[in-house]
Design a protein around this motif. Structure first.
Motif, short mmCIF file in Angstrom:
data_model
loop_
_atom_site.label_atom_id
_atom_site.label_comp_id
_atom_site.label_asym_id
_atom_site.label_seq_id
_atom_site.Cartn_x
_atom_site.Cartn_y
_atom_site.Cartn_z
N ALA A 1 31.22 62.61 -68.75
CA ALA A 1 32.40 61.89 -69.24
C ALA A 1 33.67 62.33 -68.53
O ALA A 1 34.64 61.57 -68.42
N ASN A 2 33.67 63.57 -68.02
CA ASN A 2 34.87 64.09 -67.36
C ASN A 2 34.78 64.01 -65.84
O ASN A 2 35.64 64.53 -65.15
N ASP A 3 33.74 63.37 -65.32
CA ASP A 3 33.54 63.33 -63.87
C ASP A 3 34.68 62.63 -63.15
O ASP A 3 35.12 63.06 -62.11
N ASN A 4 35.13 61.50 -63.68
CA ASN A 4 36.07 60.67 -62.93
C ASN A 4 37.36 60.46 -63.71
O ASN A 4 37.38 59.71 -64.68
N PRO A 5 38.44 61.08 -63.28
CA PRO A 5 39.71 60.96 -64.00
C PRO A 5 40.57 59.79 -63.54
O PRO A 5 41.68 59.61 -64.04
N PHE A 6 40.07 58.97 -62.63
CA PHE A 6 40.92 57.96 -62.00
C PHE A 6 40.76 56.55 -62.57
O PHE A 6 41.51 55.66 -62.21
N TRP A 7 39.78 56.36 -63.42
CA TRP A 7 39.71 55.08 -64.13
C TRP A 7 38.94 55.26 -65.43
O TRP A 7 38.22 56.24 -65.61
N GLU A 8 39.14 54.31 -66.32
CA GLU A 8 38.52 54.39 -67.63
C GLU A 8 37.04 54.02 -67.56
O GLU A 8 36.63 53.18 -66.76
N LYS A 9 36.27 54.68 -68.41
CA LYS A 9 34.85 54.37 -68.47
C LYS A 9 34.66 52.91 -68.87
O LYS A 9 35.29 52.42 -69.80
N GLY A 10 33.81 52.21 -68.15
CA GLY A 10 33.56 50.80 -68.46
C GLY A 10 34.38 49.84 -67.61
O GLY A 10 34.09 48.64 -67.58
N GLU A 11 35.41 50.34 -66.91
CA GLU A 11 36.18 49.48 -66.03
C GLU A 11 35.33 49.06 -64.83
O GLU A 11 34.54 49.84 -64.31
N LYS A 12 35.51 47.81 -64.40
CA LYS A 12 34.84 47.33 -63.19
C LYS A 12 35.70 47.74 -61.99
O LYS A 12 36.83 47.28 -61.84
N VAL A 13 35.15 48.62 -61.15
CA VAL A 13 35.96 49.24 -60.09
C VAL A 13 35.35 48.99 -58.72
O VAL A 13 34.15 49.17 -58.50
N ILE A 14 36.21 48.57 -57.77
CA ILE A 14 35.84 48.44 -56.37
C ILE A 14 36.58 49.54 -55.60
O ILE A 14 37.80 49.69 -55.72
N LEU A 15 35.85 50.31 -54.85
CA LEU A 15 36.43 51.41 -54.07
C LEU A 15 36.58 50.99 -52.61
O LEU A 15 35.63 50.53 -51.99
N TRP A 16 37.78 51.17 -52.07
CA TRP A 16 38.05 50.83 -50.67
C TRP A 16 38.34 52.13 -49.92
O TRP A 16 39.26 52.87 -50.25
N LEU A 17 37.54 52.40 -48.89
CA LEU A 17 37.70 53.61 -48.09
C LEU A 17 37.99 53.23 -46.64
O LEU A 17 37.07 53.14 -45.82
N THR B 1 44.85 64.92 -51.81
CA THR B 1 45.49 65.84 -52.76
C THR B 1 45.16 65.46 -54.19
O THR B 1 44.95 66.34 -55.05
N ASN B 2 45.14 64.16 -54.48
CA ASN B 2 44.79 63.72 -55.84
C ASN B 2 43.41 64.20 -56.24
O ASN B 2 43.19 64.66 -57.37
N LEU B 3 42.48 64.12 -55.32
CA LEU B 3 41.11 64.56 -55.60
C LEU B 3 41.06 66.08 -55.75
O LEU B 3 40.37 66.60 -56.64
N ASP B 4 41.79 66.79 -54.89
CA ASP B 4 41.79 68.25 -54.95
C ASP B 4 42.34 68.74 -56.29
O ASP B 4 41.79 69.69 -56.87
N VAL B 5 43.40 68.12 -56.77
CA VAL B 5 44.00 68.53 -58.04
C VAL B 5 43.01 68.37 -59.19
O VAL B 5 42.93 69.20 -60.10
N GLU B 6 42.23 67.30 -59.15
CA GLU B 6 41.27 67.02 -60.22
C GLU B 6 39.92 67.70 -59.99
O GLU B 6 39.05 67.65 -60.86
N GLY B 7 39.75 68.30 -58.81
CA GLY B 7 38.50 68.99 -58.52
C GLY B 7 37.30 68.07 -58.36
O GLY B 7 36.18 68.42 -58.73
N VAL B 8 37.53 66.87 -57.79
CA VAL B 8 36.44 65.93 -57.57
C VAL B 8 36.40 65.56 -56.08
O VAL B 8 37.35 65.77 -55.34
N SER B 9 35.28 64.99 -55.66
CA SER B 9 35.11 64.60 -54.27
C SER B 9 35.08 63.09 -54.14
O SER B 9 35.00 62.37 -55.14
N VAL B 10 35.11 62.63 -52.91
CA VAL B 10 34.97 61.19 -52.64
C VAL B 10 33.64 60.68 -53.20
O VAL B 10 33.54 59.53 -53.64
#
Length: 356
Positions: free
Chosen positions: A179-195, A255-264
């Motif tokens: 539940a704490n894996d991803n701080p960048f969107w709400e659980k259940g949101e439909k998300v498209i990631l652009w890299l 930096t956003n990822l580093d602060v939250e301690g998550v990876s791409v």
């Protein structure tokens, strides 16, 4: 000129490295572009397996200040100049971004973890670099037998030096959801990631793309489809290009990822679809068999084909995926393993798979 000076400096270190006795209980990691990707993934795996209870682990990185005060027991973080002496003592060494151009001793195991499945000509396949020496390792990892001869040609090494383990970073794609894996969107949101990938000649394209003229209609489409678009910029891209806020588009930098301690790869694991511009990350994402769209490299072409992107958003929102079977077929060729056990295979090859 600087590179030529470094060559002169490191050449005698290869001779010295052959003579220095290796510490059987010393594991060394190196990166000169942040502690992340395959090198961080395999380090994390060894820590979870409690290798640091038997081995001393030294991590040599350019962003040492982020980690030096939070090292686990029996682990030390050092800068890359200080790291040279530890590398030459270590029985086991792993690198991902950059390297010490020091040939491994026969008593050493040095693994080039690289950072993905190459799509373009690099290394000895690049024009003008055909004779450059890239073989400073015992092994280099690859994702499938298809890439065994390719990686050998890229790095000017023997095919038996290319080991088919898969990329350690991809194991995260198969970890159980938290539940704490991803701080960048709400659980259940439909998300498209652009890299978007980074290439100097493409900076103008990225700058041109990320402006109000292009993003406002895209945001409107996302809002109608009840989707969110997350644009994660490459670490080398200029963050000053972000100047507007949108309801359904968020921008992230490293930096956003580093602060939250998550990876791409946390983002990839949780995203419903991926947009990329022919980056090797799409080979990784194929393991999840979710929709993938490819952007063009010219802003005028992008404007002409914007309707295709909008249709992709609609398809994702409606769970329409017409290329699933084709992706699975390509994935079987590109990735021998889609199981989250790349670190374990690498461990078995290097350490013999012994529990620590």
């Amino acid at each position: 000129m600087k590179k030529e000076i470094l060559k002169v400096f490191f050449k005698p270190l290869t001779i010295a490295n052959r003579m220095i006795k290796k510490d059987e209980n010393l594991i060394f990691f190196y990166s000169n572009l942040g502690f992340r990707d395959n090198v961080k993934a395999f380090y994390d795996y060894l820590i979870r397996k409690k290798y640091n209870e038997k081995y001393k682990i030294v991590v040599s990185i350019n962003d040492v200040e982020k980690f030096v005060d939070h090292a686990p027991e029996n682990v030390i973080f050092v800068g890359n100049k200080q790291g040279i002496s530890y590398f030459m003592k270590a029985k086991y060494a792993f690198y991902c971004f950059g390297k010490y151009p020091i040939k491994p001793a026969k008593s050493q195991i040095v693994v080039n973890l690289w950072h993905g499945t190459p799509l373009k000509k690099i290394g000895n396949l690049e024009k003008g670099l055909e004779k450059k020496d890239y073989n400073f390792f015992t092994y280099v990892v690859a994702s499938s037998p298809l890439y065994q001869p390719i990686m050998a040609k890229i790095f000017g090494c023997k095919e038996e030096q290319v080991i088919i383990t898969g990329n350690p970073r991809n194991d995260e794609l198969f970890q159980e959801d938290n539940a704490n894996d991803n701080p960048f969107w709400e659980k259940g949101e439909k998300v498209i990631l652009w890299l978007p990938t980074y290439r100097e000649y493409k900076e103008d394209f990225i700058v041109s793309l990320l402006n109000r003229e292009n993003l406002e209609p895209l945001n409107k489409k996302l809002k109608t489809a009840h989707c969110k678009l997350i644009i994660k910029l490459h670490p080398l891209q200029d963050v000053s290009i972000i100047s507007e806020a949108y309801s359904n588009i968020d921008f992230l930098v490293q930096t956003n990822l580093d602060v939250e301690g998550v990876s791409v790869y946390t983002l990839l694991k949780d995203a419903d679809a991926l947009i990329t511009d022919y980056s090797s990350v799409y080979f990784d994402y194929m393991m999840l068999n979710r929709p993938i769209a490819f952007t063009v490299e010219d802003i005028e072409e992008y404007r002409k084909e914007r309707e295709d992107l909008e249709q992709f958003i609609t398809d994702v929102a409606q769970k329409k995926d017409i290329y699933a079977a084709q992706r699975q077929q390509v994935n079987r060729i590109m990735n021998s393993f889609s199981d989250g056990n790349s670190c374990r295979r690498l461990e078995e090859r290097v350490f013999g798979g012994h529990e620590k």
